[in-house]
Design an enzyme around this catalytic site. Structure first.
Site, mmCIF file in Angstrom:
data_model
loop_
_atom_site.group_PDB
_atom_site.id
_atom_site.type_symbol
_atom_site.label_atom_id
_atom_site.label_comp_id
_atom_site.label_asym_id
_atom_site.label_seq_id
_atom_site.Cartn_x
_atom_site.Cartn_y
_atom_site.Cartn_z
ATOM 1 N N SER B 38 0.813 -1.209 0.000
ATOM 2 C CA SER B 38 0.000 0.000 0.000
ATOM 3 C C SER B 38 0.848 1.260 0.000
ATOM 4 C CB SER B 38 -0.937 0.005 1.199
ATOM 5 O OG SER B 38 -0.216 0.239 2.380
ATOM 6 N N LYS B 91 0.939 4.652 6.952
ATOM 7 C CA LYS B 91 0.388 5.508 5.897
ATOM 8 C C LYS B 91 0.975 6.903 6.013
ATOM 9 C CE LYS B 91 -2.645 2.548 4.166
ATOM 10 N NZ LYS B 91 -1.881 1.388 4.593
#
Lengths: 166, 169
Positions: B38, B91
């Site tokens: 990701s 993230k």
């Protein structure tokens, strides 16, 4: 000769200082681990948990094992990190776990009751004193990961010393 | 007697070492592996496009930012998933508390609530981030990624500026 003596003296002093530092460091590490993984004292104050906890301030012990292994449930008093300000902790009662339907009403905003379903991975927390508590009724369900500890013992004031009933 | 003494000393050393490791990794700095794609290409760039396998990067995470919870745009952070407290995600912070944030995909403009932030993965195509679970509470953040430390050919600092093509910047 004098110089050698001086060096030896200095060396032993340095060794002693080093030993003391090591012991202090070890103690601090030990303190950190017990505080974060076993239990830690917290001072709670404010009107939101009346009548369970006093207005003037209680010292309570919160243990950190149960949240870690997922053993907190309905009615447990928990210490959570505030979702609005991560530097503050709140002490509230868990009213609903994930998937539960919670019906609540906010006396400050009228008599209408509202019903919500607690989403996955979240819990619904509320203060015992619904008239003066800032809790999930205002900021919604909070993620389980914010739960810091489960309150199990009260240390101060002395006349209510003992386990906190759930 | 000798063996017992030796065992005792060994246990003592072992426990001390464990305590120090746990304290340092909790309070100051730690190393964690990155799983999944990701955050590609910042972490785990695809090694071979044909097989599509990722090699795990190991990253250095500093925890000093947790004293004040002050973050800036583009910081890569490690946080516990709001959906499952046992998972942690890595993230990039896109918007900070109190900001208006425009989502380029559906042209929504939303205000990030107090004490929350908006996080997105660098690989917008396959990332489980704020686009699926909404703003993340700052209290869930466990640290800020500063360096890649393993594998050797990828050692280097992590830039705070996101690569091109992130939805909002």
């Amino acid at each position: 000769m004098k110089f050698v003596n001086y060096i030896a003296q200095w060396r032993s002093a340095a060794k002693e200082a080093l030993d003391h530092t090591a012991i202090t460091l070890k103690f601090l590490c030990w303190l950190h681990v017990t505080n974060n993984y076993l239990c830690s004292p917290t001072h709670v104050y404010g009107p939101s948990m009346l009548p369970t906890l006093n207005l003037a301030g209680d010292v309570i012990l919160a243990e950190h094992l149960s949240p870690r292994i997922g053993k907190v449930g309905h009615g447990d008093l928990v210490v959570v990190r505030s979702p609005l300000n991560p530097n503050r902790n709140l002490t509230k009662r868990i009213v609903g776990m994930e998937g539960d339907t919670v019906t609540f009403f906010d006396p400050l905003r009228g008599d209408a009751t509202q019903t919500v379903v607690v989403p996955k991975g979240h819990v619904w927390i509320q203060g015992d004193n619904i008239y003066a508590s800032h809790d999930s009724r205002h900021f919604g369900p909070i993620p389980y990961g914010l739960i810091q500890g489960k309150v199990f013992f009260r240390v101060w004031p002395l006349d209510v010393f003992g386990r906190v009933d759930q | 007697m000798g063996t017992r003494n030796f065992l005792w000393n060994f246990t003592k050393k072992f426990v001390t070492f464990g305590l120090i490791t746990v304290t340092v990794s909790d309070r100051y700095v730690t190393v964690v592996p990155v799983r999944g794609g990701s955050m590609s290409p910042t972490f785990n760039p695809k090694t071979s496009p044909s097989t599509g396998t990722f090699s795990d990067d190991y990253v250095l995470v500093e925890k000093f930012c947790l004293n004040k919870y002050k973050f800036s745009h583009g910081d890569v952070v490690v946080f516990r998933s709001p959906l499952n407290h046992k998972e942690t995600h890595i993230k990039r912070i896109v918007a900070l508390p109190g900001e208006w944030f425009g989502n380029r995909q559906n042209n929504d403009v939303l205000k990030i609530p107090e004490g929350h932030c908006w996080v997105e993965g660098d690989n917008a195509a396959s990332s489980m981030d704020s686009k699926s679970f909404g703003p993340v509470v700052l209290g869930l953040i466990r640290g800020r990624v500063t360096h890649v430390v393993w594998p050797p050919h990828r050692i280097g600092a992590v830039k705070s500026t996101p690569p091109e093509g992130l939805s909002s910047l």
